[in-house]
Enzyme design. Structure first.
Site, PDB file in Angstrom:
ATOM      1  N   LYS A   7     -34.140  39.861 -33.650  1.00  0.00           N
ATOM      2  CA  LYS A   7     -33.494  41.027 -33.017  1.00  0.00           C
ATOM      3  C   LYS A   7     -33.105  42.071 -34.070  1.00  0.00           C
ATOM      4  O   LYS A   7     -33.417  43.248 -33.930  1.00  0.00           O
ATOM      5  CB  LYS A   7     -32.240  40.595 -32.232  1.00  0.00           C
ATOM      6  CG  LYS A   7     -32.508  39.556 -31.160  1.00  0.00           C
ATOM      7  CD  LYS A   7     -31.260  39.182 -30.394  1.00  0.00           C
ATOM      8  CE  LYS A   7     -30.170  38.504 -31.205  1.00  0.00           C
ATOM      9  NZ  LYS A   7     -30.528  37.164 -31.732  1.00  0.00           N
ATOM     10  N   ARG A  60     -24.278  38.499 -24.291  1.00  0.00           N
ATOM     11  CA  ARG A  60     -24.655  37.152 -24.682  1.00  0.00           C
ATOM     12  C   ARG A  60     -24.164  36.117 -23.680  1.00  0.00           C
ATOM     13  O   ARG A  60     -24.380  34.919 -23.861  1.00  0.00           O
ATOM     14  CB  ARG A  60     -23.938  36.848 -25.977  1.00  0.00           C
ATOM     15  CG  ARG A  60     -24.713  36.799 -27.225  1.00  0.00           C
ATOM     16  CD  ARG A  60     -23.921  35.860 -28.037  1.00  0.00           C
ATOM     17  NE  ARG A  60     -24.193  35.592 -29.391  1.00  0.00           N
ATOM     18  CZ  ARG A  60     -24.795  36.237 -30.329  1.00  0.00           C
ATOM     19  NH1 ARG A  60     -25.337  37.364 -30.113  1.00  0.00           N
ATOM     20  NH2 ARG A  60     -24.884  35.768 -31.514  1.00  0.00           N
ATOM     21  N   ARG A  73     -33.506  33.298 -44.651  1.00  0.00           N
ATOM     22  CA  ARG A  73     -32.963  34.637 -44.397  1.00  0.00           C
ATOM     23  C   ARG A  73     -32.023  35.079 -45.509  1.00  0.00           C
ATOM     24  O   ARG A  73     -31.212  34.315 -46.007  1.00  0.00           O
ATOM     25  CB  ARG A  73     -32.201  34.662 -43.066  1.00  0.00           C
ATOM     26  CG  ARG A  73     -31.446  35.992 -42.899  1.00  0.00           C
ATOM     27  CD  ARG A  73     -31.092  36.321 -41.504  1.00  0.00           C
ATOM     28  NE  ARG A  73     -30.198  35.356 -40.897  1.00  0.00           N
ATOM     29  CZ  ARG A  73     -29.781  35.463 -39.638  1.00  0.00           C
ATOM     30  NH1 ARG A  73     -30.203  36.463 -38.888  1.00  0.00           N
ATOM     31  NH2 ARG A  73     -28.979  34.550 -39.150  1.00  0.00           N
ATOM     32  N   ARG A 108     -26.055  34.190 -45.035  1.00  0.00           N
ATOM     33  CA  ARG A 108     -24.961  34.166 -44.054  1.00  0.00           C
ATOM     34  C   ARG A 108     -24.364  32.763 -43.961  1.00  0.00           C
ATOM     35  O   ARG A 108     -25.107  31.781 -43.918  1.00  0.00           O
ATOM     36  CB  ARG A 108     -25.486  34.602 -42.672  1.00  0.00           C
ATOM     37  CG  ARG A 108     -25.300  36.091 -42.443  1.00  0.00           C
ATOM     38  CD  ARG A 108     -25.961  36.588 -41.185  1.00  0.00           C
ATOM     39  NE  ARG A 108     -25.645  35.837 -39.974  1.00  0.00           N
ATOM     40  CZ  ARG A 108     -26.074  36.210 -38.775  1.00  0.00           C
ATOM     41  NH1 ARG A 108     -26.812  37.300 -38.631  1.00  0.00           N
ATOM     42  NH2 ARG A 108     -25.768  35.503 -37.716  1.00  0.00           N
ATOM     43  N   ARG A 166     -25.641  26.803 -32.888  1.00  0.00           N
ATOM     44  CA  ARG A 166     -25.820  28.150 -32.312  1.00  0.00           C
ATOM     45  C   ARG A 166     -26.948  28.143 -31.288  1.00  0.00           C
ATOM     46  O   ARG A 166     -26.864  28.815 -30.254  1.00  0.00           O
ATOM     47  CB  ARG A 166     -26.119  29.164 -33.425  1.00  0.00           C
ATOM     48  CG  ARG A 166     -24.897  29.475 -34.280  1.00  0.00           C
ATOM     49  CD  ARG A 166     -25.262  30.129 -35.583  1.00  0.00           C
ATOM     50  NE  ARG A 166     -25.874  31.439 -35.427  1.00  0.00           N
ATOM     51  CZ  ARG A 166     -26.619  32.024 -36.356  1.00  0.00           C
ATOM     52  NH1 ARG A 166     -26.865  31.415 -37.494  1.00  0.00           N
ATOM     53  NH2 ARG A 166     -27.108  33.218 -36.141  1.00  0.00           N
TER      54      ARG A 166
END
Ligand code: AP5
Ligand code: ZN
Length: 214
Positions: free
Chosen positions: A13, A88, A123, A156, A167
């Site tokens: 996203k 969400r 990431r 992160r 998650r």
């Protein structure tokens, strides 16, 4: 143009939001980036959100809805906006509807859980801007540095594998129902709904988005 990007954590996203924002000149409203900025600034909101975010849980609907409603009223959102990571939950989507905030298109990025777990370990993010990289799939020009500012990239805290799995579980339980929610909205002619294969290359997905949005 008012767009929602829907997809699991790590579905891409933020990556495509960056692209859409640059090409179409509409602001990205990333609730995740807004919360991370609040954490960094040490505001009351940030202090409240940090623990929840680090554990991979969702911040309360009430808090997030207030944050987004306020942001949408700013001048730069007049021509449209791109919602990344919001809504969400069903109550968040209902709140938008009740506030009369119509959505033109919902874009779903579909990626299997195992692929996501693999992606997240690579990431790297630029905390100041929210720009996202991947050490293999979308590397920065200089290793460990943001392309624009030259500042350091970070991992992160919620990208640790066990937290990513939590998650994903929350995504399936609380966010996935939005697929049929917005599917129904599309049937009613209230907005368009497009499902994209999120496992294609970053560039291939961007090209597909251009075809849809132009
Ligand atoms: P948030 O920041 O929104 O996290 P998320 O939804 O879990 O999504 P991510 O940012 O992890 O993934 P992404 O889809 O943006 O993928 P990206 O482009 O980075 O939220 C964080 C937290 O804030 C939540 O857990 C919650 O606590 C709180 N929160 C936020 N919004 C909330 C809300 N509305 N309600 C309640 N709480 C909320 O890509 C991932 C990686 O893959 C990158 O390394 C990228 O380079 C790479 N990649 C991207 N596309 C591709 C591709 N096509 N092929 C290969 N690699 C790719
Ligand atoms: Zn993101």
């Amino acid at each position: 143009m008012r767009i929602i990007l829907l997809g699991a954590p790590g579905a891409g996203k933020g990556t495509q939001a960056q692209f859409i924002m640059e090409r179409y000149g509409i602001p990205q409203i990333s609730t995740g980036d807004m919360l991370r900025a609040a954490v960094k600034a040490g505001t009351a909101l940030g202090i409240k959100a940090k623990e929840v975010m680090d554990a991979g849980q969702l911040v309360s609907d009430e808090l997030i809805i207030g944050l987004v409603k306020e942001r949408i009223l700013e001048d730069d959102c007049e021509k449209g906006f791109l919602l990344d990571g919001f809504p969400r939950t069903i109550p968040q989507a209902d709140a938008m509807k009740e506030a009369g905030i119509n959505i033109d298109a919902v874009l779903e990025f579909d990626v299997a859980d195992e692929e996501i777990v693999k992606r997240m370990s690579g990431r790297r993010v630029h905390p100041g801007s929210g720009r996202v990289y991947h050490i293999v799939y979308n590397p920065p020009k200089v290793e460990g540095k943001d392309d624009v500012s030259g500042e350091d990239l970070v991992i992160r805290p919620d990208d640790e594998e066990s937290i990513v799995r939590d998650r994903l579980a929350i995504y399936h339980e609380q966010t996935k129902p939005l697929v049929s929610y917005y599917g129904k909205e599309a049937e009613l002619g209230n907005s368009k709904y497009f499902k994209l294969d999120g496992t294609q290359s970053v560039e291939a997905i961007s090209n597909q988005l251009v075809e849809l949005l132009d």
